[in-house]
Design a protein around this motif. Sequence first.
Motif, PDB file in Angstrom:
ATOM      1  N   LEU A 185      79.808  43.507  52.795  1.00 18.90           N
ATOM      2  CA  LEU A 185      78.754  42.531  53.103  1.00 18.90           C
ATOM      3  C   LEU A 185      79.233  41.136  52.744  1.00 18.90           C
ATOM      4  O   LEU A 185      79.949  40.963  51.746  1.00 18.90           O
ATOM      5  N   ASP A 186      78.813  40.160  53.534  1.00 20.87           N
ATOM      6  CA  ASP A 186      79.198  38.795  53.179  1.00 20.87           C
ATOM      7  C   ASP A 186      78.363  38.328  51.985  1.00 20.87           C
ATOM      8  O   ASP A 186      77.496  39.061  51.479  1.00 20.87           O
ATOM      9  N   GLN A 229      79.250  51.459  44.449  1.00 15.05           N
ATOM     10  CA  GLN A 229      78.336  50.623  45.232  1.00 15.05           C
ATOM     11  C   GLN A 229      76.897  51.154  45.173  1.00 15.05           C
ATOM     12  O   GLN A 229      75.945  50.387  45.029  1.00 15.05           O
ATOM     13  N   PRO A 235      72.141  44.807  57.836  1.00 21.07           N
ATOM     14  CA  PRO A 235      73.225  44.893  56.846  1.00 21.07           C
ATOM     15  C   PRO A 235      74.020  46.194  56.944  1.00 21.07           C
ATOM     16  O   PRO A 235      75.226  46.199  56.707  1.00 21.07           O
ATOM     17  N   PRO A 278      81.765  45.112  49.147  1.00 17.60           N
ATOM     18  CA  PRO A 278      82.873  44.463  49.867  1.00 17.60           C
ATOM     19  C   PRO A 278      82.638  44.296  51.367  1.00 17.60           C
ATOM     20  O   PRO A 278      83.212  43.414  51.982  1.00 17.60           O
ATOM     21  N   ARG A 284      82.610  46.768  59.718  1.00 17.86           N
ATOM     22  CA  ARG A 284      83.816  46.368  58.985  1.00 17.86           C
ATOM     23  C   ARG A 284      84.654  47.579  58.574  1.00 17.86           C
ATOM     24  O   ARG A 284      85.760  47.419  58.102  1.00 17.86           O
ATOM     25  N   SER A 293      76.285  45.753  59.823  1.00 18.21           N
ATOM     26  CA  SER A 293      77.317  44.778  59.448  1.00 18.21           C
ATOM     27  C   SER A 293      78.413  45.457  58.615  1.00 18.21           C
ATOM     28  O   SER A 293      79.612  45.272  58.864  1.00 18.21           O
ATOM     29  N   ALA A 294      77.991  46.279  57.641  1.00 21.85           N
ATOM     30  CA  ALA A 294      78.970  46.990  56.803  1.00 21.85           C
ATOM     31  C   ALA A 294      79.739  48.016  57.623  1.00 21.85           C
ATOM     32  O   ALA A 294      80.950  48.187  57.454  1.00 21.85           O
ATOM     33  N   LEU A 304      83.401  36.858  53.037  1.00 20.31           N
ATOM     34  CA  LEU A 304      83.382  38.172  52.391  1.00 20.31           C
ATOM     35  C   LEU A 304      83.855  38.018  50.950  1.00 20.31           C
ATOM     36  O   LEU A 304      84.610  37.084  50.641  1.00 20.31           O
TER      37      LEU A 304
END
Lengths: 404, 237
Positions: free
Chosen positions: B98-99, A312, A7, B96, A14, A10-11, B138
């Motif tokens: 992470l899916d 977050q 994860p 935001p 993006r 993955s973050a 997303l």
Amino acid sequence: MFRDIRPVLSALLRNRTGAVLVGLQVAIALAVLVNAVYIVKQRVDLIGRPTGLDVGNIFVLSSAGFTQDHDRYATMREDLAWLRSLPDVRAATSTNAIPLSGGGSSTGIATTPEASSEQTVPMNYFQVDEDGLEALGVTLAAGRNFRADEILPPDLNSDRAIPQVIITKALARSLFRTDDAVGKVVYDAFGRPTTVIGVIEHMQGSWLSWDKVDHVALVPEVASWSDNAYLVRTRPGTRAAVMRQAEEHLAASNTTRLIKFVRPLDYYRDRSYLSDRNMAVFLVTVTVLLAGVTALGIFALATFNVNVRTRQVGTRRAVGARRADIVRYFLVENWLVTTAGVVLGCALALAAGYQLSRQFELPRLDLYYLTGGVLALWLLGLAAAWQPARRAAKISPSMATRTI
Amino acid sequence: MLAMRHISKVFRTDLIETHALRDFSLGVDAGEFVAVTGPSGSGKTTFLNVAGLLETFDTGAYLLDGVDISGLSDDERSRLRNEKIGFIFQSFNLIPDLDIFDNVDVPLRYRRMPAAERRQRIDSALDIVGLKSRAHHLPSQLSGGQQQRVAIARAIAGDPKFLLADEPTGNLDSLMARQVMDLLEQINEMGTTIVLVTHDPELARRAQRNVQVVDGQISDYRPFAAQAAPAMAGALA
């Protein structure tokens, strides 16, 4: 830690602009750091090579006559007699050249009288008297020293054979493929024979950058240099005082000459290695600055990431993350960026090392340095991200419910 | 399920002391759906933070599912939040980057669940909120209502004892708000205790019980039906 990678990665993918820039910075830092440290290590090794000489206790004194009635050889005899009489002087000799200084005399010798130039072994020679070995502080591995009666008078025309010579082991190996050279005969460029009477364990000659710096021979001859130069070896801890004493006395004892210089032998060694030392200092400075800038980059990225993710982090804490989980999240994220940079940096470092070895005839990059560089940058990355990660962990979970 | 006795919470600055909660007592039984209402600045959010273990309190006692909260370490509070409480926030608070699947996965990872169990729970939670087919979208690719349903899926995936919802429809239009409330009622019917913090009396009416907070204290503490009955009777007359 590894269960967090997917994860986080993955973050990260993006929002990769900052990470890519810092990764590139890490890559460049690794490539420069590894090669710079490797070059510095070579320079340090070069500077640290044993000279075979008692450098810390030897000084050089040079004088030159300036009147027509100046008798340089009589002066030399008087000077050496006085110097040898000093209780803190172990030995003193005249010499034609100063070891480690970058200036000296060389010739070629061979094991046969009709040797071709390819069969001739180059060497650096020093004219010394029977005190030469002791004044240089070198160790005689085999054979014997010169006797006083073997010391030849000055030969201004260089046209006579030298009956005996003392050579270094390195020169003996190049000539005879063995250290056992005592009693063997070598021939000068004119085919004149000389018998090896002693073998020195190790001694560096005049030119420290020469790959045959340890091809040295001592010749039993009063130095025929234009000036009188003496190598004086003192007892430990007395050199500075003896230097002052010698300068004062010799200047006053003979008014037909002047003392040109009195310098410790370290001066010449340090001067010869000046460019190596400067390069090492420069590269260390660049490396430290680069490491600092890289650490700042990692710190800035981690700080930015924490600042833009306050909500977050609060949410993560609200749904159950412990402080350690938050620290780990940011450290893993930073580790991924650093690792990506390190992987690219390894390729860059190897390519740079290859180019350096080709362009400047340096040895190929040792992979231990690459491994060390990778570990250093990983640690640097973790250290730089530690404070922002700890700050993130202090974000209250109640941040999740704040609307501003 | 939740028992607060004489809780007080004071926020202090160099100049000001703000009594956010004072002598605050509230009990919520297992399976209840309670709405906590009150005007802005009344202490609703402080109550939510204290009830959800997001903030500590100064005095009083708080038992959550039989566990005395006083004296728990930060790590223990985190573990309790993770295992017993599901949060639904006004702004959804999805991550935001992470899916949807990974967003629902966040609290489960902190519980160190095996991957297979996590996957099964995420699928089930997304199925309940009707977004299983959007698992790899997303948050930015979903509408507000869908994002809040994802947040609800995240809240229920860990099978918590109770849900704390902070103005869950505050950022939604009326249709979406109705869908979310329907979903919360459905979850409550499955046995999960829900405490809904809202300033919207319409939403509060859908709870079984309404608690009003004013100046950090409970000003009215009756089942909503009991409150509404006289007014209705008056209206019909």
